[in-house]
Design an enzyme around this catalytic site. Structure first.
Site, PDB file in Angstrom:
ATOM      1  N   ASN A  61       9.020 -71.511 -26.353  1.00 23.03           N
ATOM      2  CA  ASN A  61      10.302 -72.123 -26.683  1.00 23.03           C
ATOM      3  C   ASN A  61      11.016 -71.160 -27.634  1.00 23.03           C
ATOM      4  OD1 ASN A  61      12.399 -73.683 -27.602  1.00 23.03           O
ATOM      5  ND2 ASN A  61      11.134 -75.282 -28.518  1.00 23.03           N
ATOM      6  N   TRP A  62      12.003 -70.469 -27.109  1.00 26.31           N
ATOM      7  CA  TRP A  62      12.658 -69.425 -27.911  1.00 26.31           C
ATOM      8  C   TRP A  62      13.695 -70.007 -28.872  1.00 26.31           C
ATOM      9  CZ3 TRP A  62      13.601 -65.089 -23.645  1.00 26.31           C
ATOM     10  CH2 TRP A  62      12.347 -64.684 -23.154  1.00 26.31           C
ATOM     11  N   LYS A  63      13.965 -71.287 -28.752  1.00 27.01           N
ATOM     12  CA  LYS A  63      14.903 -71.982 -29.651  1.00 27.01           C
ATOM     13  C   LYS A  63      16.227 -71.216 -29.752  1.00 27.01           C
ATOM     14  CE  LYS A  63      10.978 -74.119 -31.893  1.00 27.01           C
ATOM     15  NZ  LYS A  63      10.372 -74.713 -33.082  1.00 27.01           N
ATOM     16  N   HIS A  92      12.673 -82.528 -27.762  1.00 28.32           N
ATOM     17  CA  HIS A  92      11.992 -81.766 -28.809  1.00 28.32           C
ATOM     18  C   HIS A  92      12.291 -82.430 -30.158  1.00 28.32           C
ATOM     19  CE1 HIS A  92      10.995 -78.570 -31.579  1.00 28.32           C
ATOM     20  NE2 HIS A  92      10.247 -78.053 -30.620  1.00 28.32           N
ATOM     21  N   GLU A 138      13.092 -81.305 -32.908  1.00 26.57           N
ATOM     22  CA  GLU A 138      14.301 -80.797 -33.584  1.00 26.57           C
ATOM     23  C   GLU A 138      15.547 -81.476 -33.029  1.00 26.57           C
ATOM     24  OE1 GLU A 138      13.405 -76.670 -32.896  1.00 26.57           O
ATOM     25  OE2 GLU A 138      11.751 -76.843 -34.324  1.00 26.57           O
ATOM     26  N   GLU A 198       3.734 -82.637 -30.041  1.00 25.85           N
ATOM     27  CA  GLU A 198       4.058 -81.725 -31.129  1.00 25.85           C
ATOM     28  C   GLU A 198       4.222 -82.506 -32.431  1.00 25.85           C
ATOM     29  OE1 GLU A 198       5.924 -77.852 -29.533  1.00 25.85           O
ATOM     30  OE2 GLU A 198       7.527 -79.291 -29.825  1.00 25.85           O
ATOM     31  N   GLY A 245       6.507 -74.917 -36.836  1.00 29.23           N
ATOM     32  CA  GLY A 245       7.113 -73.869 -37.661  1.00 29.23           C
ATOM     33  C   GLY A 245       6.610 -73.847 -39.096  1.00 29.23           C
ATOM     34  N   SER A 250       2.803 -74.521 -34.388  1.00 25.29           N
ATOM     35  CA  SER A 250       2.105 -73.372 -34.982  1.00 25.29           C
ATOM     36  C   SER A 250       0.905 -72.897 -34.156  1.00 25.29           C
ATOM     37  CB  SER A 250       1.698 -73.675 -36.424  1.00 25.29           C
ATOM     38  OG  SER A 250       2.837 -73.983 -37.197  1.00 25.29           O
ATOM     39  N   GLY A 268       6.481 -71.864 -30.247  1.00 24.58           N
ATOM     40  CA  GLY A 268       7.763 -71.411 -30.785  1.00 24.58           C
ATOM     41  C   GLY A 268       7.647 -69.987 -31.299  1.00 24.58           C
ATOM     42  N   GLY A 269       7.411 -69.859 -32.593  1.00 21.18           N
ATOM     43  CA  GLY A 269       7.392 -68.552 -33.269  1.00 21.18           C
ATOM     44  C   GLY A 269       6.609 -67.469 -32.534  1.00 21.18           C
TER      45      GLY A 269
HETATM   46  P1  PGA Z   1       6.121 -73.293 -33.508  1.00 18.98           P
HETATM   47  O1  PGA Z   1       7.109 -74.201 -32.650  1.00 18.98           O
HETATM   48  O2  PGA Z   1       5.117 -72.725 -32.569  1.00 18.98           O
HETATM   49  O3  PGA Z   1       7.002 -72.233 -34.121  1.00 18.98           O
HETATM   50  O4  PGA Z   1       5.490 -74.175 -34.533  1.00 18.98           O
HETATM   51  C1  PGA Z   1       6.637 -75.018 -31.621  1.00 18.98           C
HETATM   52  C2  PGA Z   1       7.745 -75.804 -30.988  1.00 18.98           C
HETATM   53  O5  PGA Z   1       8.612 -76.297 -31.718  1.00 18.98           O
HETATM   54  O6  PGA Z   1       7.810 -75.960 -29.758  1.00 18.98           O
END
Ligand code: PGA
Length: 253
Positions: free
Chosen positions: A12-14, A98, A100, A170, A176, A216, A237-238
């Site tokens: 997920n490149w956000k 998600h 977020e 999640e 994150g 994470s 994500g990251g």
């Molecule tokens: P993260 O993000 O790996 O940076 O914790 C995961 C996500 O939000 O899908």
């Protein structure tokens, strides 16, 4: 992991990179994962990079996901993107609900459900996200929150369509933050989700459902997570923003 379910690893490149970098990230990823055949690999760039990444990964073993969609067909919805537009941009998957989006953009189980139904109606495969906050977990509400999100998110989704759904667990406190759920903590919630899906559908559907863990995930913890019986993949994500780290993670043993 359960040998009956094909693992699915998604990045997920956000809102992190513009399309020149997205294209570059995708091109570097291609050769690194070219030999991988026994798992699904997905990348989720921002809307503005979808077409560029679709062109870059065409004919490879990497699938394309959008990070959101709108539930209406078309019309006066300024700033929104429809399922047809995502298909037109080369998407196969769409990440829905998600945390977020729930946290900052007011998404609810109801909007998540409308989006999931629209995605399925149009032939996009939804990656439906659920997860509790730290306060909810500490208040002993884990079961209630996950139950509400799973039941609400899947409302009126028919059995045949359910075979196409991926759920991503999640925990909000792990996204994150560098704080990963332990493999046991994650597996407990995955088992709970599977149990809820079994109650809503059937044992067969629940057994076939792929549930990703997200929060994470790194090269350091992916193998222990994936060793758990109810964890079928990762939403990353990251660690998905660097081709080498995402490729290594995809190739977990
Ligand atoms: P993260 O993000 O790996 O940076 O914790 C995961 C996500 O939000 O899908």
């Amino acid at each position: 992991m359960n040998p009956k379910r094909r693992p699915i690893l998604a990045g997920n490149w956000k809102m992190n990179i513009p399309s020149t970098q997205a294209r570059e990230l995708a091109s570097k990823l291609i050769p690194l994962v070219a030999g991988v055949k026994d798992r699904d690999i997905v990348v989720g760039p921002p809307y503005t990079s979808l077409a560029a990444v679709a062109e870059t990964i065409k004919g490879t073993n990497i699938g394309l996901a959008a990070q959101n969609l709108h539930w209406e067909e078309k019309g006066a919805f300024t700033g929104e993107i429809s399922a047809d537009m995502l298909l037109d941009s080369g998407c196969k998957y769409v990440i829905i609900g998600h945390s977020e989006r729930r946290q900052y953009f007011g998404e609810t189980d109801e909007t998540v459900n409308k989006k999931a139904r629209q995605a399925l109606k149009k032939g996009l495969l939804p990656i439906l996200c659920v997860g509790e906050t730290l306060a909810e977990r500490e208040a002993g509400k884990l079961n209630e929150i996950i139950g509400r999100q799973v039941i609400g998110g899947l409302k009126d989704i028919l059995t045949d369509d359910m075979k196409k759904v991926v759920i991503a667990y999640e925990p909000v406190w792990a996204i994150g933050t560098g704080k990963t759920a332990t493999p046991e903590q994650a597996n407990d919630v995955h088992a709970l989700i599977r149990q809820k899906v079994k109650a809503l559908y059937s044992a067969d559907i629940a057994e076939g459902l792929r549930i990703q863990y997200g929060g994470s995930v790194t090269l350091e913890n992916v193998s222990q997570l994936m060793a758990m019986p109810d964890i079928d993949g990762a939403l990353v994500g990251g660690a998905s923003l660097k081709p080498e780290s995402f490729a290594a993670l995809v190739k977990f043993k």
